[in-house]
Design a protein around this motif. Structure first.
Motif, short mmCIF file in Angstrom:
data_model
loop_
_atom_site.label_atom_id
_atom_site.label_comp_id
_atom_site.label_asym_id
_atom_site.label_seq_id
_atom_site.Cartn_x
_atom_site.Cartn_y
_atom_site.Cartn_z
N ILE A 1 -11.99 18.33 72.47
CA ILE A 1 -13.18 18.33 71.62
C ILE A 1 -14.11 19.48 71.99
O ILE A 1 -14.73 20.10 71.12
CB ILE A 1 -13.89 16.97 71.67
N LYS A 2 -14.18 19.80 73.27
CA LYS A 2 -15.02 20.93 73.70
C LYS A 2 -14.50 22.24 73.11
O LYS A 2 -15.27 23.09 72.70
CB LYS A 2 -15.03 21.01 75.22
N TYR B 1 -12.14 22.61 70.35
CA TYR B 1 -11.92 22.65 68.92
C TYR B 1 -12.91 21.82 68.09
O TYR B 1 -12.94 21.94 66.88
CB TYR B 1 -10.50 22.17 68.58
N GLY B 2 -13.66 20.94 68.75
CA GLY B 2 -14.55 20.05 68.02
C GLY B 2 -13.78 18.86 67.47
O GLY B 2 -12.57 18.77 67.61
N HIS B 3 -14.50 17.94 66.87
CA HIS B 3 -13.83 16.79 66.26
C HIS B 3 -13.94 16.95 64.75
O HIS B 3 -14.99 16.90 64.16
CB HIS B 3 -14.41 15.46 66.75
N TRP B 4 -12.81 17.16 64.12
CA TRP B 4 -12.76 17.47 62.70
C TRP B 4 -12.05 16.38 61.92
O TRP B 4 -12.42 16.08 60.81
CB TRP B 4 -12.09 18.82 62.49
N ARG C 1 -19.38 11.50 75.23
CA ARG C 1 -20.27 12.53 74.70
C ARG C 1 -21.21 13.03 75.79
O ARG C 1 -21.79 12.23 76.52
CB ARG C 1 -21.13 11.99 73.56
#
Length: 97
Positions: free
Chosen positions: A29-30, A32-35, A62
């Motif tokens: 997540i760091k 690519y993020g959460h998509w 988080r």
């Protein structure tokens, strides 16, 4: 004694999260993020369902999530708001100054 992990019929892991799984989710997540929570476990290399990953991230991992006790200021604010509002759930009072 810790129970052995359980895998359901689809091969998804159930039960406690290991520190390695937390690290995989956190680093993915760091970077690519959460998509898309449904596809995230596959790309992050986790044998979990998307809902499990989402809940783990939102409730435990988080960075901005605060763990621990309330500060003195937060505690005083809670008490002040409870005096003003009681147990009422509707946000009628927006300014408490």
């Amino acid at each position: 004694m810790v129970r052995a992990p359980f895998y359901d019929k689809d091969g998804l892991k159930r039960g406690e999260w290991s520190p390695e799984e937390d690290d995989k989710l956190r680093s993915y997540i760091k970077r690519y993020g959460h998509w898309n929570w449904r596809l995230l476990p596959k790309f992050a290399g986790l044998k979990r369902c998307g809902t499990s990953c989402r809940l783990r991230w939102m409730n435990y991992l988080r960075p901005e999530l605060k763990h621990g006790n309330f500060t003195e200021e937060e505690d005083a604010l809670i008490m002040k708001l409870h005096e003003l509002c009681g147990n009422r759930l509707d946000p009628v009072l927006t300014s408490t100054n």
